[in-house]
Design an enzyme around this catalytic site. Structure first.
Site, mmCIF file in Angstrom:
data_model
loop_
_atom_site.group_PDB
_atom_site.id
_atom_site.type_symbol
_atom_site.label_atom_id
_atom_site.label_comp_id
_atom_site.label_asym_id
_atom_site.label_seq_id
_atom_site.Cartn_x
_atom_site.Cartn_y
_atom_site.Cartn_z
ATOM 1 N N ARG A 82 -5.705 0.516 -7.785
ATOM 2 C CA ARG A 82 -4.294 0.693 -7.413
ATOM 3 C C ARG A 82 -3.598 -0.627 -7.696
ATOM 4 O O ARG A 82 -3.968 -1.660 -7.139
ATOM 5 C CB ARG A 82 -4.174 1.083 -5.950
ATOM 6 C CG ARG A 82 -2.747 1.336 -5.457
ATOM 7 C CD ARG A 82 -2.785 1.933 -4.056
ATOM 8 N NE ARG A 82 -1.468 2.151 -3.488
ATOM 9 C CZ ARG A 82 -0.906 1.392 -2.553
ATOM 10 N NH1 ARG A 82 -1.567 0.322 -2.095
ATOM 11 N NH2 ARG A 82 0.290 1.674 -2.077
ATOM 12 N N ASN A 159 5.364 1.833 -2.194
ATOM 13 C CA ASN A 159 4.434 1.447 -1.134
ATOM 14 C C ASN A 159 5.112 1.474 0.230
ATOM 15 O O ASN A 159 6.218 0.952 0.399
ATOM 16 C CB ASN A 159 3.897 0.041 -1.403
ATOM 17 C CG ASN A 159 2.911 -0.415 -0.344
ATOM 18 O OD1 ASN A 159 1.797 0.092 -0.264
ATOM 19 N ND2 ASN A 159 3.319 -1.370 0.480
ATOM 20 N N GLU A 160 4.461 2.102 1.217
ATOM 21 C CA GLU A 160 4.894 2.087 2.622
ATOM 22 C C GLU A 160 6.422 2.103 2.721
ATOM 23 O O GLU A 160 7.043 1.151 3.211
ATOM 24 C CB GLU A 160 4.298 0.863 3.331
ATOM 25 C CG GLU A 160 2.776 0.887 3.306
ATOM 26 C CD GLU A 160 2.123 -0.311 3.981
ATOM 27 O OE1 GLU A 160 2.863 -1.199 4.461
ATOM 28 O OE2 GLU A 160 0.875 -0.361 4.025
ATOM 29 N N HIS A 228 -2.120 5.231 5.060
ATOM 30 C CA HIS A 228 -2.696 3.890 5.162
ATOM 31 C C HIS A 228 -3.275 3.741 6.564
ATOM 32 O O HIS A 228 -2.599 4.025 7.555
ATOM 33 C CB HIS A 228 -1.646 2.824 4.889
ATOM 34 C CG HIS A 228 -1.165 2.823 3.468
ATOM 35 N ND1 HIS A 228 -0.287 1.873 2.978
ATOM 36 C CD2 HIS A 228 -1.437 3.657 2.431
ATOM 37 C CE1 HIS A 228 -0.051 2.122 1.693
ATOM 38 N NE2 HIS A 228 -0.733 3.199 1.342
ATOM 39 N N TYR A 230 -4.810 1.376 9.317
ATOM 40 C CA TYR A 230 -5.064 0.077 9.924
ATOM 41 C C TYR A 230 -5.223 0.284 11.433
ATOM 42 O O TYR A 230 -5.997 1.132 11.868
ATOM 43 C CB TYR A 230 -3.961 -0.918 9.550
ATOM 44 C CG TYR A 230 -3.960 -1.272 8.077
ATOM 45 C CD1 TYR A 230 -4.883 -2.168 7.554
ATOM 46 C CD2 TYR A 230 -3.048 -0.688 7.200
ATOM 47 C CE1 TYR A 230 -4.903 -2.485 6.194
ATOM 48 C CE2 TYR A 230 -3.056 -0.997 5.832
ATOM 49 C CZ TYR A 230 -3.984 -1.896 5.344
ATOM 50 O OH TYR A 230 -4.014 -2.197 4.009
ATOM 51 N N GLU A 257 -4.725 3.029 1.545
ATOM 52 C CA GLU A 257 -5.042 1.657 1.941
ATOM 53 C C GLU A 257 -5.824 1.708 3.234
ATOM 54 O O GLU A 257 -5.576 2.560 4.083
ATOM 55 C CB GLU A 257 -3.783 0.813 2.187
ATOM 56 C CG GLU A 257 -3.108 0.235 0.982
ATOM 57 C CD GLU A 257 -1.992 -0.746 1.369
ATOM 58 O OE1 GLU A 257 -2.051 -1.297 2.501
ATOM 59 O OE2 GLU A 257 -1.084 -0.948 0.558
ATOM 60 N N TRP A 286 -7.790 -2.163 0.656
ATOM 61 C CA TRP A 286 -6.896 -3.306 0.456
ATOM 62 C C TRP A 286 -7.656 -4.578 0.828
ATOM 63 O O TRP A 286 -8.160 -4.658 1.926
ATOM 64 C CB TRP A 286 -5.652 -3.170 1.333
ATOM 65 C CG TRP A 286 -4.685 -4.277 1.075
ATOM 66 C CD1 TRP A 286 -4.676 -5.520 1.647
ATOM 67 C CD2 TRP A 286 -3.598 -4.267 0.142
ATOM 68 N NE1 TRP A 286 -3.653 -6.285 1.138
ATOM 69 C CE2 TRP A 286 -2.979 -5.543 0.206
ATOM 70 C CE3 TRP A 286 -3.094 -3.315 -0.754
ATOM 71 C CZ2 TRP A 286 -1.876 -5.872 -0.578
ATOM 72 C CZ3 TRP A 286 -2.004 -3.651 -1.523
ATOM 73 C CH2 TRP A 286 -1.400 -4.908 -1.438
#
Length: 477
Positions: A82, A159-160, A228, A230, A257, A286
């Site tokens: 990516r 992205n995001e 993503h 986290y 991610e 990531w």
């Protein structure tokens, strides 16, 4: 949007041909399309074979000279990279010629290229961030570099694309539908990937609850959703619930991610990797190297050096359900079909938390003990021990071996655990145990070390009560 042109010698023939083609297209849209397609919630490559992403993000926009990273990422087993790009709004713009070169590097290294515009990150919370519509304008401006690359390129619009501002993030469905429509109307035939709002973590379930309508808005039905993971996803229940709902709805989802640690919480990377493997879901970690601002611990290699894997790099490339073990090359490059995966499991009813995460302030990286062996002499070596991750009853460790003032052709590291720890899996070394005593020897590809050079191996183990670090002895040969 897919374009098809039909011709006929008469109005009647044109009508008949149009009717027949309409029936064929309606019956089998995936077969009619070129490049990547989506069918039954699965991503298929241009040969119609399922493709499961196993890759990492590379910060090309900020380190455009690090073109050797593509070959290095491939050398560790990845099938996808990516690539971070910039529209020019926040960082130096990646031109059409630069993007064309990135695609050529992906193809030369038999990698699938996921291209993303990073300038959208945190819109509504980050003042400099741009909208998805502005990102689409960038894609249209470099369309010449992308047309004809549908077999090798997936377009990650932005992205995001929204921060934690709930009123702004609530516009994600409409903004995403509009972005997809603009790309299709401009003639883009690529598979499109869309990131979740709220720093990609969708903690208000805006993407999850609107995914079907967004997917249906794509006339090609060729959109993939990216979550993503986290700190919001720090338990197995939260991970399996979120991904399981997409699988049950036959909607394509990837973990676009994730990391092994973060300031907003400690993501459960083990469940992310095991659940995606069991259910045929792609993941992209990531990130390769070059992180700053306090999140340097997310680097997979140090200073873009493929021979200096960090503990996170060891985990994602060489650990259980990691890239080297599970990645299968896309069949457009001649790779074999991926193995059959288990059917989706029934998602639990546990919902992820609704408390918004913080926006990525620095986190303290894992501490590493200094070498516990004497300074190396001729044909000697030192070894350092670090616990890179720990959870109830289990842990992940890393040992770094460094040659002394002369080159060595092999090494052996020994230690004794004082608290009953046991090793049950290792990579980049042959590890054996006898009671509390552990012996680790180099494997064929990492025994030769030049003077001062180093290598590392990792392992998974169990502990109970105390997990103290042992003293190591390193012997070179």
């Amino acid at each position: 949007m897919r374009r098809r042109i039909y011709a006929a010698g008469s109005a009647l023939l044109a009508l008949l041909v149009s009717a027949v083609v309409t029936l064929v297209v309606a019956a089998s849209p995936a077969q009619a399309a070129a490049g990547f397609t989506v069918s039954g919630g699965r991503l298929l490559d241009a040969n119609g074979n399922q493709f499961i992403m196993r890759g990492v993000s590379h910060p090309h926009a900020w380190y455009a000279s690090q073109t050797g990273s593509f070959a290095n990422i491939k050398s560790l087993g990845a099938n996808t990279v990516r690539v971070v790009l910039s529209s020019g709004a926040r960082w130096t713009q990646n031109s059409a010629s630069d993007v064309a070169n990135v695609i050529s590097l992906c193809k030369a290294n038999r990698l699938i290229c996921v291209l993303e515009v990073h300038d959208t990150t945190g819109y509504g919370e980050e003042g400099a961030a741009i909208t998805l519509d502005q990102a689409v304008s960038y894609w249209i401006s470099i369309q010449g570099a992308l047309t004809g690359q549908e077999n090798y390129v997936i377009l990650n619009i932005g992205n995001e694309p929204f921060g934690n501002n709930e009123s702004v993030s609530a516009t994600w469905p409409a903004a995403t539908r509009n972005a997809i429509t603009r790309l299709r109307n401009a003639g883009f035939d690529h598979t499109i990937m869309v990131d979740a709002p709220m720093w990609g973590q969708d903690w208000r379930f805006i993407m999850r609850d609107n995914a079907q309508s967004v997917f249906n808005s794509d006339p090609d039905r060729n959109t993939v959703f990216s979550i993503h993971m986290y700190g919001v996803f720090d338990t197995a229940a939260e991970i399996t619930d979120y991904l399981g709902r997409f699988r049950s709805a036959n909607l394509p989802i990837v973990v676009g991610e994730f990391g092994h640690d973060h300031s907003d919480g400690n993501p459960d990377e083990d469940t992310i990797m095991s659940y995606t493997q069991q259910n045929g879901i792609g993941y992209i970690g990531w990130s390769w190297s070059g992180n700053g601002g306090g999140v340097e611990y997310l680097d997979m290699v140090t200073n873009f050096n493929v021979n200096q894997l960090t503990s996170w790099g060891q985990r994602i490339f060489n650990g259980a359900n990691g890239i080297r073990q599970t990645a299968r090359e896309a069949t457009v490059y001649g790779g074999v079909n991926p193995p059959t995966t288990r059917p989706p499991t029934t998602p639990p009813t546990t919902r992820p938390p609704t408390t918004p995460p913080t926006t990525r302030p620095p986190t303290t990286p894992p501490t590493t003990r200094p070498p516990t062996t004497p300074p190396p002499g001729a044909r000697g070596c030192t070894a350092s021990y670090a616990v890179s991750g720990q959870w109830q009853g289990g842990f992940q460790g890393e040992v770094r071996v460094t040659a002394g003032s002369a080159a060595i052709s092999g090494w052996t590291v020994t230690w004794s655990y004082a608290n009953g720890q046991q090793i049950n899996q290792a990579w980049n070394a042959t590890v054996s145990s006898s009671g509390s005593n552990v012996t680790a020897r180099n494997v064929s590809y990492n025994g030769n070390l030049g003077a001062g050079a180093s290598t590392a191996f990792g392992f998974l183990g169990t502990w109970n009560g105390t997990n103290s670090s042992p003293a190591l002895t390193c012997t070179g040969s």
